[in-house]
Structure formats: C-alpha cells, structure tokens
Design an enzyme around this catalytic site. Structure first.
Site, PDB file in Angstrom:
ATOM      1  CB  VAL A 158      14.412  13.475   1.404  1.00  0.00           C
ATOM      2  CG1 VAL A 158      14.816  12.007   1.519  1.00  0.00           C
ATOM      3  CG2 VAL A 158      13.806  13.746   0.036  1.00  0.00           C
ATOM      4  CB  ALA A 159      16.223  14.791   6.373  1.00  0.00           C
TER       5      ALA A 159
ATOM      6  CG  ASP B 257     -21.222 -18.053  15.838  1.00  0.00           C
ATOM      7  OD1 ASP B 257     -20.161 -18.156  16.478  1.00  0.00           O
ATOM      8  OD2 ASP B 257     -21.323 -18.367  14.642  1.00  0.00           O
TER       9      ASP B 257
ATOM     10  CG  ASP C   9     -23.260 -15.334  10.837  1.00  0.00           C
ATOM     11  OD1 ASP C   9     -24.095 -14.813  11.603  1.00  0.00           O
ATOM     12  OD2 ASP C   9     -22.958 -16.531  10.872  1.00  0.00           O
TER      13      ASP C   9
ATOM     14  CG  ASP D 223      17.179   3.436   9.822  1.00  0.00           C
ATOM     15  OD1 ASP D 223      18.213   3.019  10.372  1.00  0.00           O
ATOM     16  OD2 ASP D 223      16.727   4.581   9.994  1.00  0.00           O
TER      17      ASP D 223
END
Length: 925
Positions: free
Chosen positions: A290-291, A337, A657, A753
């Site tokens: 997990v780290a 175009d 297009d 974080d």
C-alpha cells in the site's frame, strides 16, 4: 432485384423516365403491395445501431486491473483473516474510489449514431397508388416518389424527376456552404469513378432544400445512402486509448509489480527473520504494498484534468473527454478546415473593378458598416452613376436575404447563397436602401443560375430611368461568359463599345484576382424595351452591357496570423483540408502564414485518390494544402499522418467530418456551425468556432502535462517515507516497533496529499511553454529523473525527518531510541505528522524545476494554500478526535511535539533551494 440494385448507381446517366424503369417504379408511385414487398427486402430507412459494450461491463472493467485485483485480495484477507477488519474496508474503499474515477475518465458521452439519426426528418411526402400521402421517413423504400420543397430535409438518396428553381444545401456532406443548383437533366457517363455528390440530378439523405421544390425518385435508403456510408465509417473507427491513459496504465502496472515484489520480500523476511505469524506478516507486507502504490494517483489526475477542462471552457473550448486535455499538449499536426474556422464564414466584397477605375471596399462581415474607397479617398457615390447602378444591379439580381440579430442572437444570419448576400451588404455599405431598390424595380422574371451557363438573370420593370428603358435585365456570372455575351460597356454613366482591348483588360483583371484566391463575379445589364415576346435565355442573355467585376473572399479571422505564428513557434504544423477551390484555399493559407515556402504543394481530391499511401506520406512531409476533399479522404489523410508518428488534431463541422474526427487523436468540432454528428464524434467543441481557441487549448494541454509531472513527484516522494518505517521494523528484527500503520498510510495517500497535489495540477503556465517542441510519444510521463528525485532525493530527506520524529518522542520521555508501549501511539502520530508537515514544504519544492520557489508568490495558488490548511485540519482531527484514535492508532500531542512538526518544512525547503541554486550555477558554467 440484385440487377436492379446494380443499375441504381447509374440512374444519373439516364432521363427521368428511364430512371423510373430502372428502379421499377412509375410517376404514380409504387403500389401498396410492392411497398410491403420492398420493405421486407430493404428493411427500414434508418441507420444501423452499433452493438456497443454494455455500460455495466465498461464499469466493471475498471475494477479488474492488476492493482485492483491485488487490493481486492488484500482487503479480503485483512477483513476475514486478521483482527483489523477496518483495514480491509479501507483497502476496498480505495479500490472503489479508483474504479469510479477511472470509469468517469474513460466514459464517453458522445453517441454519434444517435446524432446521425436525429438529423433525419421524421416524415416524408410520397406518391403511392397515384395519391399523395404523408408517411414516416423510415417507411421509405427504393422506388418511392417523394415531393420536397424549400425548408425540407431530405430523407433518402434519389434521382430528380422534376424541379422548379431548385437548390440544395449539401454542406453537411461536402463541407461547402454554398447551395447547389439541381435539375433533372441526365449526365453523360464518365470513364472515371463518378463523384455522386457532384451530380446535379441527384439528392442525398441528410441534406436540405434551400430553394424551390422537386419531385424525386428514391434510389437508396438507410445505410446504403451516402449519409449512411459516412455513418458506417464513423462506427468502424476504433476509439484509441489516449497517450495519457497509456502512460498511466503503464506506470500503474510497473509500480504495482514493484510494490508486489517488495511486499513479497518483506512477507518472507517477516516470517523468516522475525518469525511473525503468516497472517500478521501478510498485513505487514500489505502495508509495504500500500505504501508503494499511489492510491490517489488516478483520482488526483482526473480531478486535475477536470479543473483544466473548466479553465479551457472559459477560453471557448469544451472538452468532453478528460484525457484529451493532455493529448492536446502533445499535438504535432492540426488538420483544419477553412470556412468558419480559419475564416469568418462571411463572404465579403473587397474590390470593385469597373472600366478605368478600381475601388477598395473596407469593413468586413455582414453588418452594414464601412465605406467604399477610391484612390484612398471617399468616393462620392452620387456623382458616379455607373457605380450606383452596378450596386443596384447586384441587389436586384439576387435571391439572398440578410436577417439582423433578434432575441439572444448577436450575429446577422443569411438566408440563401452567402455569395449573393455579400452583394447586398456591399450596397448597404454604400448607403443604398435595399427595400427602396426592390420597390423601384420589381422583378418580372428570373432565369435561374445554371452550371452550364454559369450565370443567372433577373428581369425588372423600372420606375426610374436607366439606359433610357423601363424594362431591364441584370445578369451576373462568370466573367469570361459575361464578357463573351457583351457588346458594350457602361463607363462613367455613358455607353461605349466593348473593344477587344477592353475585353482583354477585363479578363486580365479577373485572372489577377483569381490568382490571389479571390472569387470574381461579373455584372451586366440589357435594355429590354425593344424585346418582344417571351423573355427566354436566348433572347435576353445576348448583346449585354458590361458593368463591372465584384471581387470577394471569405476573410481570415482577425487573430489568425498570430495564432498560426504561435503554432509554428511551438513546432506544430497546420494542414488545411477543405472542400473549397484550390486557389482560394492556397491563397488563404499563404495569407495567414500556414504555408510559407515558395512552392507549397496543392493536392485536390481527384489527385489524392490516385496516390498510394507511400506517395501521400511523402507529400505530408512537405508544405501542403488539400482542396476538394471527400469525407473518406480526410479520414485517409489523418490515418497516414498517424502512421508517420504524428499526434493529430482535426477540426470539422459536418457529417462528412465525423469519421476523421473519431480517427484523430483529438477531434475538434465547431460549436456554432457544427452538426450534432460532428459534436458527438469530437473530443472537444469550440464554442466560438475559432482556430485561435485551439491554440489556447494546446497551451493549456502542455501546462497540464507539466503539472501532472509536478504532482506525480509530490505524490511519489511520500511513498519512500511511508515504506522506510516498515524497513526499520523489519531490519531491527522487531526491536523497533512499526512506526506507521497501513491505515495511516492511507490517510496520507487518500487524505492529506490529495488537495495540495490538486493545487499543483493547476499551477500557472510557464511563459516559454509555447516555444518548446511537443513532447515525443516515446517520452515517458514517469521517467528516471522523476523517480530518482521523488523516491530517492525527496523521499530519503522526508524519511530521515519522519524517523527522527518517531525517536524524538522517546527522547522527550527519557527512553531514547526505545519506544515503550505507553508512548508508542504518540510516536506513531509524530511519524505521521512529520510526513504530513514535510509534504507542506515538498508541495512548494515541486512548483518549480530549477528556479527558486522564493521567486514565486507563496500565496498565489489558492488551491495549494487551501490544501495545506485542509491537511493540517485533517491531521488535527486524527490527533484530537477520540473517534479516530482506535482506527488510526493515533494519540494527542503536546506543545514540544508541535514545535518539531512546525519546523519540519524549513529544512525540506532550504536543502532543495540549495540543489536548485547549484543547478542554475552549473548551467551557467
């Protein structure tokens, strides 16, 4: 029936009655029994629906990656086989968050086929069993006789049987805005592959009637139509994975493999060296995994891209697919175009040429502003009767109308041919009143435009004197044809013979304008007082009086030259691909700087159809402009550019297009002029139809890539400090208790974080970002320098401070390096806090690569500031709210602890500032 289907492709070669016979129909229409039979054979007149992947399956795929499977298993073991079920729930929550964000990132809202169906009308007027009736358009079959009139959309491909002043707007299929005149006359067969869209006696599904009415014979329905073939191309395009998604998938797999390897190593080490039980060792190794897995990576990337999308929306670029933002930053070629994107889509007269005088017209657009100039002075129109009648004739020989803005509109709109509309604008600029002109000269008859004659004529009864006549005709058309039919000129209010020298002078002026890519129309008049009988083409369009040339163009947008120059500076090529005339396209391309060499290549659709892929790729390496390009050819050009390794952005507005928009790395549709199909097939929509908005979007895309690298560095540097405490536990053989738990690691990765990382994702653009070349596809988002800086340099710096915080608690309590059970939770809380407070310094370190962060204003990024406040508040909750203590194994801290934590960012910032200073000095040397 099979033979009949084969013949259908050739009906344009035959007269209407023969065409009816070939398709097995008649003027009174099909019988009810035949309609039922053909409905069984051909099916409904509708587009096929592609069998897309079920939404639930797309959703579940986001939970089956290598990292996801690992975390599912880890959560299962933690929940059922350990005494920490909350850990299992937390790990599963990580998986759910990642999977949901990935699904949002990959989900495409555009459904091109539904938009295509939406463009087809619901009903059609047909003749069956000799009677007119109204039916659902999907019930049409080949052989039906359909009646259409002005304003109708056309439901199927068909051969015209009868017409009355009939024009069709085919822009959705061809990209050309000018209405096309149609008639019922047969067209001689050609040895070359026929261009059905150019056939004057054919109409096509998805187009609309601009003027007049017609009776048509249905030849093809549904997916067999030209419209359906484009839909088929659109459905066949496989949606490619964006470069950012490829990079993130690769990085996730690499990091997952590294994390698993480290986890297995620590699992074996915990069992062998420390003799921990397997279940406890598994939880320990799971903590290591997990780290090293950045659980917050995908959510943070997605949220950062979403905010970039919001910034781009303020600059008139709506991005439908988040990953497309970063792909924009990689763009190496823009296939654009012309009409409406590079130009204003407002045909404008800029010169008037008359015998012995030339006028320059100022003012652009449809608004009646500006003046007519002659020899740099304002022309006194009242004193020049020739100019006055030239302008009046241009208004009278005209079927367009200009509608002023109403309601919420801000633009003038044109009904009819834009070329004719700009002639009326010209008269308004000269101060003439259109309504007055029409009242003074009511129309008696019109001889409609014909592509063979290349001209149209209107006949008027004048209430004022002109040419000494009260019955006058005005004829406008191709200059050479008008000159050939003229015998006199109207010069400065006097009639004069048209000499050979003057005719040559007129044609020379026409050639000079044409070479500049300008469109030229000639206007002539005739006195009809002495003409008796019916006003026929043969009797009216002869012995004309030449009046002058009207020169026009669709002007480039005002900011185009600067935008194109910025692209060239950024090493981005621009290739014009248009359905317009070659000389016009080349002239515009040169004027705005798309082509700069002396001999750029001009390739028409006909020439392109004869080129091999190798020949086309060789041309694509040169300066080139493509004109008169068909839908599948635009798709073909994009494919070959991609084979050359380019990241291709393509603009478009019509149905034609759609395949190229889906094939491109970035499909860009026009928000104002674009069809639903184009918008659905595109990744981005320009709300102002302006090429300059693409340049702004590319600049934002490049900034996003740089910012993603910044917050990746930030996210990764905490991974080392999260893993090092477990290494201390292992290599001390358990003497040092585990300084950081899995739940605490998750509180960093998915809690503290997240907000600062998001702030890094919206850092301001570097000033020189558009002076650099696009990054190469081979460049890695996560490269060796990034990993060394984040995992080793930043990581070890932060790990040292975090472990020192762990032992600092022991020293405060007089136990030194020995952490007793009573103060263990407090020591773990300090380790967690030290990592969080180090990250406060790290987020500022990551804002710049080499320059000093002190040169930036510390408080100019509100998201970073908010993120820092957020992570401090979250940490305070973990420390002082009792509910969280058993979940995260935290404990309250004293004032001595807080002094240490508050000082943590200072060495982090100072050490990094020293490294950046050394780099700057080293570069100078």
């Amino acid at each position: 029936m099979a033979n009949r289907e084969k013949q259908v492709d050739e009906v344009y070669q035959y007269d209407p009655q023969t065409a009816l016979t070939m398709v097995g129909s008649q003027l009174r229409g099909l019988s009810s029994e035949e309609v039922l039979h053909r409905q069984e054979v051909y099916g409904p007149n509708q587009l096929d629906k592609p069998a897309g992947e079920p939404l639930w399956l797309t959703f579940l795929k986001n939970f089956s990656s290598l990292m996801a499977i690992l975390l599912w298993i880890g959560g299962f073991v933690a929940f059922f086989f350990t005494d920490t079920p909350e850990l299992g729930i937390a790990i599963w929550a990580v998986n759910v968050i990642n999977g949901c964000f990935s699904f949002i990132q990959e989900y495409r809202a555009g459904k091109a086929t539904k938009a295509l169906e939406g463009m087809l009308p619901l009903y059609a007027r047909v003749i069956r069993d000799g009677h007119e009736e109204k039916i659902l358009a999907e019930q049409l079959v080949p052989g039906d006789i359909v009646l259409i009139e002005e304003g109708d959309q056309i439901s199927a491909d068909g051969r015209i049987l009868e017409t009355a002043n009939f024009q069709v707007n085919q822009s959705a299929l061809t990209g050309e805005s000018n209405p096309v005149n149609k008639n019922e006359r047969a067209i001689e067969a050609s040895a070359e592959q026929p261009d059905l869209l150019a056939m004057k006696n054919m109409v096509f599904a998805g187009t609309s009637v601009s003027k007049g009415n017609a009776k048509i014979l249905v030849t093809k329905i549904g997916m067999s139509t030209e419209f359906g073939q484009i839909a088929h191309l659109t459905q066949d395009v496989t949606q490619t994975v964006s470069p950012l998604q490829v990079e993130l998938n690769r990085a996730t797999k690499q990091i997952s493999i590294i994390a698993i390897s480290i986890g297995l190593f620590f699992l074996l080490a915990a069992v062998v060296f420390i003799h921990e039980p397997i279940s406890k060792s598994f939880v320990f190794s799971l903590g290591m995994i997990v780290a090293f897995i950045p659980e917050g990576l995908l959510p943070t990337v997605t949220l950062s891209l979403a905010m970039a999308v919001q910034k781009m929306a303020k600059k008139n670029a709506l991005v439908k697919k988040l990953a497309s933002v970063e792909t924009l930053g990689e763009t190496t070629v823009i296939c654009s175009d012309k009409t409406g994107t590079l130009t204003k889509n407002e045909m404008t007269v800029n010169h008037i040429w008359m015998p012995h005088q030339e006028f320059v017209v100022t003012g652009t657009g449809y608004e009646p502003v500006g003046q007519i100039l002659a020899d740099d002075r304002v022309m006194d129109r009242q004193s020049d009767e020739s100019l006055t009648w030239l302008l009046k004739g241009a208004v009278l020989c005209n079927n367009a109308s200009i509608q002023p803005p109403h309601g919420d509109q801000t633009r003038y709109t044109v009904l009819g041919d834009p070329t004719e509309a700009c002639l009326k604008v010209l008269a308004q600029k000269a101060g003439l009143y259109l309504d007055t002109i029409h009242v003074e000269a009511p129309r008696v008859k019109e001889l409609t435009f014909d592509s063979d004659r290349k001209r149209m004529t209107t006949i008027h009864e004048l209430k004022s004197d002109f040419l000494g006549s009260h019955m006058v005709s005005f004829t406008k058309g191709a200059p050479k044809e008008i000159v050939d039919l003229s015998s006199q000129i109207y010069d400065q209010g006097q009639l004069k013979p048209l000499t050979k020298e003057m005719a040559e002078q007129i044609l020379a002026a026409n050639d000079a304008y044409a070479q500049d890519g300008l469109r030229v129309l000639a206007l002539a008049a005739r006195d009809l007082n002495n003409l008796t009988g019916d006003y026929s083409i043969q009797s009216v369009e002869t012995d004309l009086i030449f009046m002058g040339l009207l020169v026009m163009q669709d002007p480039p947008r005002d900011d185009m030259e600067a935008a194109v120059a910025k692209c060239h500076q950024a090493h981005i090529r621009i290739i014009m691909i248009t359905g317009d005339y070659g000389l016009t396209a080349l002239s515009i391309a040169r004027k705005i700087g798309i082509v700069q060499g002396d001999n750029p290549r001009l390739v028409t659709g006909q020439e392109l159809s004869q080129l091999s892929d190798e020949q086309l790729q060789a041309i694509l390496r040169e300066e080139v402009v493509f004109a008169r390009i068909a839908p599948e050819q635009k798709y073909h050009i994009v494919s070959n550019l991609q084979k050359l390794g380019h990241i291709v952005a393509v603009t478009g507005d019509g149905v034609n297009d759609a395949p190229a928009l889906k094939k491109a790395d970035i499909g860009i549709a026009m928000g104002i002029a674009g069809t639903d199909v184009a918008k659905s097939s595109a990744d981005m929509i320009l709300t102002d139809d302006n090429f300059a908005s693409i340049v702004h979007a590319i600049e934002e895309g490049r900034a996003v890539y740089q910012n993603i690298k910044k917050f990746l560095t930030y996210i990764f540097n905490s991974n080392t400090s999260e893993a090092v405490p477990s290494a201390f536990f292992l290599f001390s053989r358990g003497i040092i208790p585990l300084p950081l738990t899995v739940m605490q690691i998750l509180s960093i990765d998915l809690g503290t974080d997240m907000m600062p990382a998001l702030g890094l994702g919206i850092e301001n653009t570097n000033p020189d970002i558009m002076q650099q070349a696009p990054r190469k596809r081979t460049d890695k988002l996560i490269d060796k320098p990034l990993l060394i800086k984040s995992f080793i340099w930043y990581g070890l710096m932060e790990s040292t401070i975090a472990m020192a915080a762990f032992f600092y608690v022991g020293f405060l309590n007089g136990t030194g390096f020995t952490i007793t059970p009573d103060i263990y939770h407090q020591a773990m809380t300090m380790t967690l806090g030290a990592i969080i407070f180090c990250q406060i310094g790290m987020v500022h370190n990551c804002r710049t690569e080499r320059s000093s962060v002190l040169n930036k204003h510390f408080f100019d990024n509100g998201y970073i500031n908010f993120g820092i406040v957020f992570e401090i508040i979250l940490f305070l909750c973990l420390v002082y709210v009792p509910f969280f203590h058993p979940l995260f194994q935290t404990a309250p801290l004293g004032w001595q602890h807080w002094i240490y934590l508050i000082l943590c960012p200072i060495p982090v910032l100072l050490i990094e500032e020293g490294r950046k200073y050394w780099l700057r000095q080293h570069n100078k040397a």
